[in-house]
Design an enzyme around this catalytic site. Structure first.
Site, PDB file in Angstrom:
ATOM      1  NE  ARG A   1      31.128 149.501 -38.157  1.00 35.54           N
ATOM      2  CZ  ARG A   1      29.862 149.465 -37.779  1.00 35.54           C
ATOM      3  NH1 ARG A   1      28.971 148.186 -38.458  1.00 35.54           N
ATOM      4  NH2 ARG A   1      28.983 149.927 -37.167  1.00 35.54           N
TER       5      ARG A   1
ATOM      6  CB  SER B   1      28.264 153.455 -28.630  1.00 30.07           C
ATOM      7  OG  SER B   1      28.108 152.055 -29.112  1.00 30.07           O
TER       8      SER B   1
ATOM      9  CG  ASP C   1      21.510 152.700 -37.782  1.00 33.28           C
ATOM     10  OD1 ASP C   1      22.747 153.126 -37.828  1.00 33.28           O
ATOM     11  OD2 ASP C   1      21.233 151.630 -37.021  1.00 33.28           O
TER      12      ASP C   1
ATOM     13  CE  LYS D   1      26.362 154.231 -36.528  1.00 29.89           C
ATOM     14  NZ  LYS D   1      26.323 153.448 -35.206  1.00 29.89           N
TER      15      LYS D   1
HETATM   16  C1  S3P Z   1      22.769 149.492 -32.480  1.00 33.81           C
HETATM   17  C2  S3P Z   1      23.400 150.631 -31.984  1.00 33.81           C
HETATM   18  C3  S3P Z   1      23.675 151.485 -32.947  1.00 33.81           C
HETATM   19  C4  S3P Z   1      23.191 151.592 -34.523  1.00 33.81           C
HETATM   20  C5  S3P Z   1      23.418 150.096 -34.903  1.00 33.81           C
HETATM   21  C6  S3P Z   1      22.576 149.076 -33.960  1.00 33.81           C
HETATM   22  C7  S3P Z   1      22.390 148.442 -31.490  1.00 33.81           C
HETATM   23  O1  S3P Z   1      25.564 151.442 -33.052  1.00 33.81           O
HETATM   24  O2  S3P Z   1      23.954 152.434 -35.352  1.00 33.81           O
HETATM   25  O3  S3P Z   1      22.874 149.858 -36.244  1.00 33.81           O
HETATM   26  O4  S3P Z   1      21.728 147.433 -31.959  1.00 33.81           O
HETATM   27  O5  S3P Z   1      22.742 148.606 -30.331  1.00 33.81           O
HETATM   28  P1  S3P Z   1      26.235 152.365 -32.220  1.00 33.81           P
HETATM   29  O6  S3P Z   1      26.111 151.591 -30.601  1.00 33.81           O
HETATM   30  O7  S3P Z   1      27.662 151.947 -32.617  1.00 33.81           O
HETATM   31  O8  S3P Z   1      25.801 153.817 -32.058  1.00 33.81           O
END
Ligand code: S3P
Length: 434
Positions: free
Chosen positions: A120, A164, A316, A343
């Site tokens: 990732r 994000s 998600d 993801k």
């Molecule tokens: C999360 C943010 C999201 C989500 C992940 C949890 C977090 O990811 O997909 O399961 O706890 O900040 P991204 O920040 O990459 O969008």
């Protein structure tokens, strides 16, 4: 371990889904950075969060598990250099938040993870942290393992190029120990648990709308005081029993204590747009967040166009939304979700393959996918490849509960990362999964 879901009777009953993964990671990490003893209750004890617990222990915090899902954390007001590499397992949130936290202290740490996490992208976090003054070396292509040398940071003003919360949170945590005022602009708002919880630990932040997007600012040099956190139930996990109840005739369930932060509930809105009978009761505040009970009954669903700007509030949840779409009449168009490809797996590709194997019509696009159905149960009857992605596995198992024939997933152990004892939870509501 394989699991199979078979069509059976309705889902009924009352249950509390497992605690929120995002909040559980943050609670352990902020408590480790605070000066004194914090208490974190109802923590999700899935593999991802346990990896974060091990990480903050390696970074000098004392953690005691005082009871089921309850942790006492003695933070030292700073993080210390770890002796060994830190293995974050499958957890993107864990590793990216840790990078931001480590960045603020004059320590060296090497972070790595399992095969999925090592594929990732990490540049999205390392780039802004390096602008703040972190020295970082990572594997080719901006992947893990990454070694960070933190300390001596200066504040930056940064506009998030991808929506994000993990990137935003990493910058905020680094900003806490940077010189000056760190400012972040979010063109699209993402979950704000880090901001809320930082305030719960006594930090001061500013937030507000600007023409360029939502602005968050944090002044450097602030110390965190201990706090008492109680994690609510995870709406991203609640999503699976919710859709299972919507597609299984005769179902009626109540899920209690679910996090209702508006930056997390895009799926609930979308399901309502599709005709779902989904109600909220008993709404209340708990440790800086809104929670409540979600009540769902079986409903005929219709296809919708999901507004792309809703994506960050349900990123998600698209795998399980695609399952709901497979039982709806008409087209469900899900676009602007290219982030799904980075993801735990390429979720657009895996949902397309898995749903097609179950006899569902899916069109794959670069940044999205379209599911077309006629409102009757799809055939099912497939064995689906999950490549170890927990949400891909749960989504297909839910499909198998209401399809015409059972659905198997090739690997189900990873479900524990976010939803420990998923099969048992669903069985208690009446599902046939083993
Ligand atoms: C999360 C943010 C999201 C989500 C992940 C949890 C977090 O990811 O997909 O399961 O706890 O900040 P991204 O920040 O990459 O969008």
């Amino acid at each position: 371990m394989q699991l199979e879901a078979r069509p059976a009777g309705p889902l009924t009953g009352v249950a509390r889904p497992p605690s929120d993964k995002s909040i559980s990671h943050r609670a352990l990490l902020l408590a480790a950075m605070a000066d004194g003893v914090s208490q974190a209750d109802q923590i999700l004890e899935g593999a991802d969060v346990l990896a974060t617990a091990a990480a903050v222990r390696a970074l000098g915090a004392d953690l005691d598990r005082t009871g089921e899902d309850c942790w006492r954390i003695r933070g030292r007001g700073r993080l210390a250099a770890p002796r060994d590499d830190i293995d974050c397992g499958n957890a993107g949130t864990g590793v990216r938040l840790l990078m931001g936290a480590i960045a603020g202290y004059p320590i060296r740490a090497t972070l790595t993870g399992d095969a999925s996490l090592r594929r990732r992208p990490m540049r999205r976090v390392l780039d802004p942290l390096m602008q703040m003054g972190v020295r970082a070396v990572c594997a080719d292509g901006g992947r893990l393992p990454a070694t960070l040398d933190g300390g001596g940071l200066s504040a930056i003003a940064y506009t998030l190029p991808v929506a994000s919360a993990q990137v935003k949170s990493a910058i905020l945590l680094a900003g806490l120990n940077a010189e000056g005022l760190t400012e972040i602009i979010e063109p699209e708002r993402t979950r704000d648990h880090t901001e809320r919880m930082l305030q719960g630990f006594g930090a001061r932040l500013e937030g507000g709308e600007t023409p360029a997007g939502w602005r968050i600012a944090i002044a450097g040099g602030q110390r965190l005081s201990p706090a008492h956190i109680r994690a609510p139930a995870d709406p991203s996990s609640a999503a699976f029993p919710i859709v299972a109840a919507l597609i299984t005739p005769g179902s009626h369930i109540r899920l209690t204590g679910v996090l209702l932060n508006p930056l997390r509930t895009g799926l609930f809105e979308t399901l309502r747009d599709m005709g779902a009978d989904l109600r909220i009761e008993n709404e209340r505040a708990e440790t800086g967040e809104t929670i409540g009970d979600v009540i769902v009954s079986h409903s005929p669903l219709r296809g919708v166009v999901v507004p792309p700007e809703r994506a960050p509030s349900m990123i998600d949840e698209y795998p399980i939304l695609a399952v709901a779409a497979a039982f709806a009449s008409g087209e469900t168009i899900m676009r602007g979700v290219g982030e799904m490809r980075v993801k735990e797996s390429d979720r657009i590709a895996l949902m397309t393959q898995g749903l097609r194997a179950c006899g569902v019509a899916v069109e794959e696009e670069a940044d999205g996918f379209i599911v077309t159905a006629d409102g009757t149960p799809p055939p099912g009857g497939a064995r689906v490849a999950t490549t170890g992605d927990h949400r891909i596995a749960m989504a297909h198992l839910v499909l198998g509960l209401a399809a015409r024939a059972p659905v198997k997933v090739d690997e189900a152990d990873m479900i524990d990362t976010s939803f420990p004892a998923f099969a048992a939870f669903m069985r208690r509501l009446g599902a046939d999964i083993s």
